[in-house]
Design a protein around this motif. Structure first.
Motif, mmCIF file in Angstrom:
data_model
loop_
_atom_site.group_PDB
_atom_site.id
_atom_site.type_symbol
_atom_site.label_atom_id
_atom_site.label_comp_id
_atom_site.label_asym_id
_atom_site.label_seq_id
_atom_site.Cartn_x
_atom_site.Cartn_y
_atom_site.Cartn_z
ATOM 1 N N ASP A 1 10.855 -5.804 3.275
ATOM 2 C CA ASP A 1 9.962 -4.688 3.602
ATOM 3 C C ASP A 1 8.693 -5.244 4.232
ATOM 4 N N PHE A 2 8.188 -4.512 5.196
ATOM 5 C CA PHE A 2 7.034 -4.983 5.952
ATOM 6 C C PHE A 2 6.008 -3.863 6.064
ATOM 7 N N PRO A 3 4.718 -4.181 5.913
ATOM 8 C CA PRO A 3 3.680 -3.146 6.049
ATOM 9 C C PRO A 3 3.471 -2.769 7.520
ATOM 10 N N TRP B 1 -1.748 -8.224 -3.455
ATOM 11 C CA TRP B 1 -1.198 -7.368 -2.413
ATOM 12 C C TRP B 1 0.296 -7.160 -2.636
ATOM 13 N N ASP B 2 0.712 -5.910 -2.613
ATOM 14 C CA ASP B 2 2.122 -5.584 -2.812
ATOM 15 C C ASP B 2 3.017 -6.121 -1.699
ATOM 16 N N SER B 3 2.493 -6.246 -0.507
ATOM 17 C CA SER B 3 3.331 -6.643 0.629
ATOM 18 C C SER B 3 3.847 -8.070 0.518
ATOM 19 N N TRP B 4 3.240 -8.897 -0.326
ATOM 20 C CA TRP B 4 3.715 -10.269 -0.459
ATOM 21 C C TRP B 4 5.095 -10.327 -1.096
ATOM 22 N N ASP B 5 5.370 -9.419 -2.010
ATOM 23 C CA ASP B 5 6.588 -9.526 -2.829
ATOM 24 C C ASP B 5 7.586 -8.409 -2.572
ATOM 25 N N ARG B 6 7.697 -7.929 -1.360
ATOM 26 C CA ARG B 6 8.596 -6.829 -1.044
ATOM 27 C C ARG B 6 9.836 -7.262 -0.267
ATOM 28 N N GLY B 7 10.171 -8.530 -0.323
ATOM 29 C CA GLY B 7 11.359 -8.995 0.390
ATOM 30 C C GLY B 7 11.228 -8.770 1.881
ATOM 31 N N ASP C 1 -2.053 -0.725 3.858
ATOM 32 C CA ASP C 1 -0.602 -0.897 3.844
ATOM 33 C C ASP C 1 -0.228 -2.286 3.340
ATOM 34 N N MET C 2 -0.999 -3.289 3.689
ATOM 35 C CA MET C 2 -0.703 -4.625 3.168
ATOM 36 C C MET C 2 -0.992 -4.697 1.669
ATOM 37 N N ARG C 3 -2.040 -4.020 1.241
ATOM 38 C CA ARG C 3 -2.452 -4.073 -0.165
ATOM 39 C C ARG C 3 -1.509 -3.293 -1.075
ATOM 40 N N THR C 4 -1.137 -2.074 -0.669
ATOM 41 C CA THR C 4 -0.369 -1.197 -1.565
ATOM 42 C C THR C 4 0.969 -0.744 -1.005
ATOM 43 N N MET C 5 1.275 -1.137 0.250
ATOM 44 C CA MET C 5 2.485 -0.679 0.937
ATOM 45 C C MET C 5 2.496 0.843 1.059
ATOM 46 N N ARG C 6 1.321 1.415 1.232
ATOM 47 C CA ARG C 6 1.158 2.852 1.443
ATOM 48 C C ARG C 6 0.054 3.085 2.463
ATOM 49 N N ILE C 7 0.261 4.108 3.282
ATOM 50 C CA ILE C 7 -0.776 4.539 4.219
ATOM 51 C C ILE C 7 -1.366 5.831 3.651
ATOM 52 N N PRO C 8 -2.640 5.823 3.294
ATOM 53 C CA PRO C 8 -3.229 6.997 2.649
ATOM 54 C C PRO C 8 -3.225 8.227 3.569
ATOM 55 N N ASN C 9 -2.891 9.360 2.990
ATOM 56 C CA ASN C 9 -2.890 10.617 3.753
ATOM 57 C C ASN C 9 -4.270 10.914 4.328
ATOM 58 N N LEU C 10 -5.310 10.561 3.611
ATOM 59 C CA LEU C 10 -6.669 10.814 4.088
ATOM 60 C C LEU C 10 -6.946 10.068 5.401
ATOM 61 N N ALA C 11 -6.425 8.865 5.523
ATOM 62 C CA ALA C 11 -6.600 8.099 6.762
ATOM 63 C C ALA C 11 -5.850 8.768 7.913
#
Length: 164
Positions: free
Chosen positions: A141-143, A133-139, A26-36
């Protein structure tokens, strides 16, 4: 605590790596994988069937449905992400219903700690180690996977120590 220390100890070694992966992803891509999410639910389905009484196992599975429906409503209102809602639903059966107040307190503390830590890390040398990591630049938005995964780990660890 309502959770038994035995069930918490059984769940913890399987849940911990999944929660850490969810937080990292989530910190890396701002997504939680469905597989997890599927793997987390699978852990409960297998380990829960072994360790919990059948009647409690069935009731805990209803937690998945209730939390997923609540998460869908919150997601439709733009309050949480879809991955956060799915992860919360998959994590729900691990929590004994009588521990809800404790879980909310743990979640509040974990959310605040995760948010502050993430914001500090954003402006520290840590960012140079993982600049993509995408989470750095999302204003604002928080992972949330960071807080949700941490909450489940802390709850199960507390259950292993202080459970009935």
């Amino acid at each position: 605590m309502q959770i038994t220390s035995q069930s918490a100890m059984w769940f913890l070694p399987f849940v911990c790596p999944l929660c850490l992966y969810v937080a990292w992803s989530d910190m890396r891509t701002m997504r939680i994988p469905n597989l997890a999410v599927i793997a987390l639910l699978g852990v409960f389905m297998v380990v829960g069937l072994i360790i919990l009484p059948l009647s409690e196992y069935g009731w805990r599975l209803t937690h998945v449905v209730v939390v997923l429906l609540i998460g869908m409503v919150l997601n439709a209102g733009g309050l949480v992400g879809a991955g956060d809602a799915k992860f919360s639903a998959a994590a729900a059966p691990f929590v004994a219903f009588g521990d809800m107040r404790l879980l909310m307190a743990v979640f509040a503390a974990t959310l605040l700690s995760a948010w502050v830590t993430h914001r500090i890390a954003k402006y520290s040398p840590i960012r140079r180690a993982v600049p993509d990591w995408d989470s750095w630049d999302r204003g604002w938005d928080f992972p949330m996977g960071l807080a949700l995964g941490g909450t489940l780990i802390i709850y199960l660890a507390l259950g292993a120590i202080y459970g009935t």
